[in-house]
Motif scaffolding. Structure first.
Motif, PDB file in Angstrom:
ATOM      1  N   ALA A 119       0.817  -1.218   0.000  1.00 41.42           N
ATOM      2  CA  ALA A 119       0.000   0.000   0.000  1.00 41.42           C
ATOM      3  C   ALA A 119       0.847   1.263   0.000  1.00 41.42           C
ATOM      4  N   ILE A 120       2.120   1.157   0.448  1.00 41.28           N
ATOM      5  CA  ILE A 120       2.976   2.357   0.499  1.00 41.28           C
ATOM      6  C   ILE A 120       3.867   2.471  -0.743  1.00 41.28           C
ATOM      7  N   GLU A 121       3.677   1.592  -1.713  1.00 37.69           N
ATOM      8  CA  GLU A 121       4.559   1.602  -2.883  1.00 37.69           C
ATOM      9  C   GLU A 121       4.471   2.920  -3.644  1.00 37.69           C
ATOM     10  N   ASP A 122       3.259   3.405  -3.876  1.00 38.42           N
ATOM     11  CA  ASP A 122       3.114   4.678  -4.598  1.00 38.42           C
ATOM     12  C   ASP A 122       3.717   5.837  -3.813  1.00 38.42           C
ATOM     13  N   ASP A 123       3.620   5.783  -2.496  1.00 36.08           N
ATOM     14  CA  ASP A 123       4.165   6.856  -1.661  1.00 36.08           C
ATOM     15  C   ASP A 123       5.684   6.944  -1.782  1.00 36.08           C
ATOM     16  N   ILE A 124       6.340   5.804  -1.782  1.00 40.72           N
ATOM     17  CA  ILE A 124       7.804   5.826  -1.810  1.00 40.72           C
ATOM     18  C   ILE A 124       8.357   6.017  -3.219  1.00 40.72           C
ATOM     19  N   GLU A 125       7.552   5.705  -4.246  1.00 42.48           N
ATOM     20  CA  GLU A 125       8.011   5.940  -5.615  1.00 42.48           C
ATOM     21  C   GLU A 125       7.900   7.406  -5.997  1.00 42.48           C
ATOM     22  N   ARG A 126       6.895   8.083  -5.461  1.00 42.29           N
ATOM     23  CA  ARG A 126       6.701   9.519  -5.742  1.00 42.29           C
ATOM     24  C   ARG A 126       6.437  10.246  -4.427  1.00 42.29           C
ATOM     25  N   PRO A 127       7.481  10.363  -3.601  1.00 48.55           N
ATOM     26  CA  PRO A 127       7.264  10.938  -2.265  1.00 48.55           C
ATOM     27  C   PRO A 127       6.772  12.386  -2.285  1.00 48.55           C
ATOM     28  N   ARG A 128       7.188  13.170  -3.262  1.00 48.30           N
ATOM     29  CA  ARG A 128       6.797  14.576  -3.298  1.00 48.30           C
ATOM     30  C   ARG A 128       5.334  14.759  -3.701  1.00 48.30           C
ATOM     31  N   TYR A 187      15.069   2.139   1.385  1.00 48.04           N
ATOM     32  CA  TYR A 187      14.952   0.975   2.273  1.00 48.04           C
ATOM     33  C   TYR A 187      13.504   0.551   2.463  1.00 48.04           C
ATOM     34  N   LEU A 188      12.568   1.468   2.338  1.00 48.01           N
ATOM     35  CA  LEU A 188      11.170   1.055   2.313  1.00 48.01           C
ATOM     36  C   LEU A 188      10.889   0.233   1.060  1.00 48.01           C
ATOM     37  N   ARG A 189      11.540   0.608  -0.035  1.00 52.03           N
ATOM     38  CA  ARG A 189      11.382  -0.146  -1.284  1.00 52.03           C
ATOM     39  C   ARG A 189      11.920  -1.569  -1.126  1.00 52.03           C
ATOM     40  N   LEU A 190      13.051  -1.707  -0.448  1.00 50.05           N
ATOM     41  CA  LEU A 190      13.598  -3.039  -0.188  1.00 50.05           C
ATOM     42  C   LEU A 190      12.663  -3.855   0.707  1.00 50.05           C
TER      43      LEU A 190
END
Length: 285
Positions: free
Chosen positions: A96-105, A129-132
């Motif tokens: 669920a956080i994948e979109d957040d960490i790919e485009r944090p801004r 590291y969230l991506r990992l």
């Protein structure tokens, strides 16, 4: 601001004491001595530091001339952001956080922490590291080791301008002696002139030693020490992020993982448990 105030106090103390003792400011105005010391020091710095370190040193100057960006408000935002990320991942799953960490801004989670978004090192570290963690290919021990190596590399790279400035500070007294020796050589070849003029030449030669020592211990050396403090603050901040992430990976609930991160911060910037709880309740409301 404190740097400029400190420099002003150094200059005021040295010149003030000299004037009180009956000295004359004019004798200290020796542009030739300053040219020898300054030119030699800058040349030696360029030769020994190399292009990357010179650029990094110039880039780091705003960090020491301004106030520290690693303040209590930044840590409060960071801990609140970690809490929001961990809660979303625990409630909806890591994917669920994948979109957040790919485009944090563009993420609502990250936009709630504007001070964190300004720190590109922190954003890169956190998202990498969230991506990992989302990929699930590494266990907690492997991520922990990788984070430690990453922080060590960051610290070593950030310390290069510090070491370059320290070497420059160590060299300045020697260049002051060079300027003084050149002045003595000029004085010795002018032995036949009247004593009054000879005294001026000797005074000018001694100013070289004075300038070298003053620039070293009053200006460049303290600047290197302050920059080292800024590097330590940056490293500590990354360690705070690391501790929270590893605690969450190891299965700690979000409040516990955030508490792990909070305890790593320096006491001067660390928000109290009650302050953080109040801030999280306000953000949730």
């Amino acid at each position: 601001m404190l740097v400029l105030i400190g420099y002003a106090i150094v200059i005021g103390s040295v010149l003030g004491g000299f004037l009180i003792a009956g000295g004359h400011i004019g004798v200290l105005l020796q542009p030739v001595e300053l040219l020898i010391i300054g030119g030699s020091a800058v040349a030696a710095f360029l030769i020994s530091a190399g292009g990357k370190t010179v650029k990094a040193t110039l880039k780091s100057m705003p960090l020491v001339l301004g106030s520290s960006r690693y303040h209590r408000a930044l840590y409060m935002e960071t801990l609140s952001l970690l809490n929001a990320i961990f809660n979303k991942a625990r409630r909806e799953g890591l994917m669920a956080i994948e979109d957040d960490i790919e485009r944090p801004r563009e993420s609502a989670l990250f936009q709630s922490a504007p001070n964190v978004l300004k720190n590109h090192h922190a954003i890169e570290f956190l998202c990498d590291y969230l991506r990992l963690m989302v990929s699930g290919n590494l266990d907690a021990h492997e991520i922990d080791n990788l984070m430690e190596l990453d922080i060590e590399t960051h610290h070593h790279e950030a310390m290069q301008p510090v070491e370059a400035l320290r070497k420059l500070a160590d060299a300045l007294p020697a260049f002051g002696i060079v300027a003084a020796v050149m002045g003595v050589v000029h004085t010795m070849e002018s032995v036949g002139i009247p004593p009054k003029e000879l005294g001026k030449l000797i005074a000018a030669a001694l100013v070289g030693t004075f300038l070298g020592i003053l620039l070293s211990y009053g200006f460049v050396g303290p600047l290197a020490n302050l920059l080292e403090q800024r590097v330590a603050e940056s490293t500590k901040y990354l360690q705070c992020l690391k501790t929270g992430l590893i605690a969450f990976v190891n299965g700690s609930p979000p409040p516990t993982a955030v508490e792990f991160a909070r305890k790593v911060a320096y006491s001067t910037e660390r928000p109290s448990f009650e302050e953080l709880e109040a801030h999280l309740r306000k953000a949730k409301g």
